[in-house]
Design a protein around this motif. Sequence first.
Motif, short mmCIF file in Angstrom:
data_model
loop_
_atom_site.label_atom_id
_atom_site.label_comp_id
_atom_site.label_asym_id
_atom_site.label_seq_id
_atom_site.Cartn_x
_atom_site.Cartn_y
_atom_site.Cartn_z
N LYS A 49 0.85 -1.19 0.00
CA LYS A 49 0.00 0.00 0.00
C LYS A 49 0.89 1.23 0.00
O LYS A 49 1.80 1.34 0.81
CB LYS A 49 -0.91 0.02 1.23
N ILE A 50 0.63 2.14 -0.93
CA ILE A 50 1.40 3.38 -1.02
C ILE A 50 0.42 4.53 -0.89
O ILE A 50 -0.53 4.64 -1.66
CB ILE A 50 2.17 3.48 -2.34
N TYR A 51 0.65 5.36 0.11
CA TYR A 51 -0.18 6.54 0.33
C TYR A 51 0.65 7.77 0.03
O TYR A 51 1.87 7.76 0.16
CB TYR A 51 -0.68 6.58 1.79
N CYS A 52 -0.01 8.82 -0.35
CA CYS A 52 0.67 10.07 -0.67
C CYS A 52 0.03 11.18 0.16
O CYS A 52 -1.19 11.38 0.08
CB CYS A 52 0.52 10.35 -2.16
N VAL A 77 9.99 9.03 1.10
CA VAL A 77 9.06 7.93 1.40
C VAL A 77 9.39 7.37 2.77
O VAL A 77 10.55 7.08 3.08
CB VAL A 77 9.16 6.82 0.33
N GLU A 78 8.36 7.23 3.57
CA GLU A 78 8.52 6.63 4.90
C GLU A 78 7.83 5.27 4.91
O GLU A 78 6.70 5.14 4.44
CB GLU A 78 7.90 7.55 5.96
N LYS A 79 8.51 4.27 5.43
CA LYS A 79 7.95 2.92 5.55
C LYS A 79 7.32 2.82 6.93
O LYS A 79 8.00 2.98 7.94
CB LYS A 79 9.05 1.88 5.38
N THR A 80 6.01 2.55 6.97
CA THR A 80 5.34 2.48 8.26
C THR A 80 5.24 1.06 8.79
O THR A 80 5.17 0.85 9.99
CB THR A 80 3.94 3.11 8.20
N ASN A 81 5.20 0.08 7.90
CA ASN A 81 5.27 -1.33 8.28
C ASN A 81 5.73 -2.13 7.05
O ASN A 81 6.14 -1.53 6.06
CB ASN A 81 3.95 -1.84 8.87
N SER A 88 5.86 11.39 1.55
CA SER A 88 5.65 12.54 2.43
C SER A 88 6.01 13.87 1.80
O SER A 88 5.52 14.91 2.22
CB SER A 88 6.42 12.35 3.74
N ASP A 89 6.91 13.86 0.79
CA ASP A 89 7.29 15.12 0.17
C ASP A 89 7.91 14.86 -1.20
O ASP A 89 8.30 13.73 -1.52
CB ASP A 89 8.29 15.88 1.06
#
Length: 144
Positions: A49-52, A77-81, A88-89
């Motif tokens: 899943k990739i969120y922006c 890009v930050e990996k949350t899990n 993020s930017d």
Amino acid sequence: MRPYKLSNKIVNTIQKEFEKALQKYNNATQTFHFNYTPKVSSASKKKIKIYCLPTAWCKMMTLVQKTSTEIAWHMLVEKTNKTTYIISDILVYPQTVTGTTVNTDDTKYALWVNELPDNEFNNMRGQGHSHVNMGVTPSGIDTG
């Protein structure tokens, strides 16, 4: 779905299957064929899943809509899990552009990247670019 990388377990399985096929070799035909398709367990089929974030999305859309030439950017890009990433930017780096190409200005890029804060440098995980007045398909450079 194919595995991204052949693990030792997959390599060992392929070797065992090859040996089985080799034992069945018929010398009369003097041909030998071996095919193996690695099986991927359902546990490893989790979708990424990739969120922006809205600010990153707005920056990307503004670059694409307001720039009359090609333009490229890096994504923070930050990996949350294990399966979730957040863009993020967006950072536009030094480049030379034409109506259909983007090339990094290597000299300026080296200086630019060295000036980035550690947090930005460490999260620079993606790269994108526009296709001005073109459909949403890979160009020859993208696929080459």
